[in-house]
Write a protein that holds these residues in place. Structure first.
Motif, PDB file in Angstrom:
ATOM      1  N   GLY A   1       7.870  -1.773  -2.475  1.00  0.00           N
ATOM      2  CA  GLY A   1       7.067  -2.585  -2.778  1.00  0.00           C
ATOM      3  C   GLY A   1       7.665  -3.875  -2.868  1.00  0.00           C
ATOM      4  O   GLY A   1       7.296  -5.421  -2.756  1.00  0.00           O
TER       5      GLY A   1
ATOM      6  N   TYR B   1       0.992  -1.456  -0.143  1.00  0.00           N
ATOM      7  CA  TYR B   1      -0.058  -0.132  -0.235  1.00  0.00           C
ATOM      8  C   TYR B   1       0.986   1.780  -0.289  1.00  0.00           C
ATOM      9  O   TYR B   1       0.693   2.460  -0.695  1.00  0.00           O
ATOM     10  CB  TYR B   1      -0.786   0.325   1.343  1.00  0.00           C
TER      11      TYR B   1
ATOM     12  N   ALA C   1       8.807   3.722  -4.462  1.00  0.00           N
ATOM     13  CA  ALA C   1       7.678   2.827  -4.861  1.00  0.00           C
ATOM     14  C   ALA C   1       8.516   1.665  -4.572  1.00  0.00           C
ATOM     15  O   ALA C   1       7.931   0.281  -4.425  1.00  0.00           O
ATOM     16  CB  ALA C   1       6.727   3.241  -5.575  1.00  0.00           C
TER      17      ALA C   1
ATOM     18  N   TRP D   1       4.188   5.847  -5.578  1.00  0.00           N
ATOM     19  CA  TRP D   1       3.962   5.755  -6.482  1.00  0.00           C
ATOM     20  C   TRP D   1       2.880   6.652  -7.363  1.00  0.00           C
ATOM     21  O   TRP D   1       3.319   7.081  -8.725  1.00  0.00           O
ATOM     22  CB  TRP D   1       3.339   4.030  -7.774  1.00  0.00           C
ATOM     23  N   ARG D   2       1.994   6.381  -7.146  1.00  0.00           N
ATOM     24  CA  ARG D   2       0.971   8.262  -7.423  1.00  0.00           C
ATOM     25  C   ARG D   2       1.652   9.229  -7.175  1.00  0.00           C
ATOM     26  O   ARG D   2       1.072  10.487  -7.465  1.00  0.00           O
ATOM     27  CB  ARG D   2      -0.465   7.893  -5.774  1.00  0.00           C
TER      28      ARG D   2
ATOM     29  N   TRP E   1       2.326   1.520  -3.373  1.00  0.00           N
ATOM     30  CA  TRP E   1       1.311   2.221  -4.623  1.00  0.00           C
ATOM     31  C   TRP E   1       0.760   3.564  -4.422  1.00  0.00           C
ATOM     32  O   TRP E   1       1.320   4.512  -4.800  1.00  0.00           O
ATOM     33  CB  TRP E   1       0.473   1.615  -4.195  1.00  0.00           C
ATOM     34  N   GLN E   2       1.365   4.811  -2.870  1.00  0.00           N
ATOM     35  CA  GLN E   2       1.241   6.010  -2.566  1.00  0.00           C
ATOM     36  C   GLN E   2       2.490   6.660  -2.861  1.00  0.00           C
ATOM     37  O   GLN E   2       2.411   7.647  -3.611  1.00  0.00           O
ATOM     38  CB  GLN E   2       1.244   5.679  -0.959  1.00  0.00           C
TER      39      GLN E   2
END
Length: 208
Positions: A196, A85, A192, A91-92, A88-89
């Motif tokens: 990951g 999670y 990210a 990466w955004r 993902w944050q």
């Protein structure tokens, strides 16, 4: 406690801390994407989590987790999901850019809490202490639990020192990267990927 035994443990602990693992990679990721203060805040969170693991190993709670495949799996997958999670944050945020003067926007308290949560959700840490600490206990003087706790605190202190040093080094690398705009825009992508990778590493860790 035997000084020679303590020094042997300290040397072993330093080598283990420097090995690429979830904690040190997490510190590097925060320092690269923000600054050394972010890495240090994360480090303090991780080491606060270590206190729980050390206490659990000393009191035998880690052994209960080890014996329960279900408990191990629940904690493991919760930790992996949390890290994915965070990845993902990150990466955004890859297009947001970076500003060295934007210190006030950094939430060090939140990073501290993330460090604690990440460490607590990695059951391999408790099992690591459960396996490591007894190997350096001097059985002839008794008080094995107290010796284990002291050794755990020694591990925690050296880990914190190393994480702070790594944070400073990663910040210097960050300044080099920010000098190249094309690379600077990819720092959050690197973060990210690191997060990951940590999450996947925890998800595929074995109960052994």
């Amino acid at each position: 406690m035997d000084l020679t035994l303590i020094l042997s443990f300290l040397g072993f602990a330093v080598l283990l801390t420097l090995m690429p693992g979830p904690d040190i990679l997490f510190v590097i990721a925060q320092s690269l994407s923000q600054n050394k203060k972010a890495g240090i805040a994360t480090a303090f969170g991780l080491c606060s989590g270590l206190i729980v693991h050390i206490t659990a190993a000393t009191l035998g709670v880690s052994a209960l987790i080890y014996q329960s495949a279900l408990a191990f799996a629940v904690v493991k997958y919760a930790g992996a999901a949390y890290l994915l999670y965070l990845a993902w944050q990150a990466w955004r945020e890859k297009q947001e850019g970076f500003h060295l003067d934007n210190q006030q926007s950094l939430e060090y308290k939140a990073l501290y809490k993330k460090g604690i949560l990440m460490n607590l959700l990695n059951p391999k840490v408790s099992l690591f202490f459960l396996a490591l600490l007894p190997q350096f206990v001097n059985k002839s003087i008794g008080h094995a639990a107290l010796q284990m706790f002291i050794l755990g605190l020694i591990f925690l202190i050296q880990a914190l020192v190393i994480f702070v040093a790594v944070s400073a080094g990663a910040e210097k690398l960050r300044h080099v990267l920010l000098a190249h705009s094309s690379i600077a825009k990819r720092i959050n992508r690197v973060k990210a990927v690191l997060l990951g990778a940590i999450g996947i590493q925890i998800a595929f860790s074995k109960h052994n």
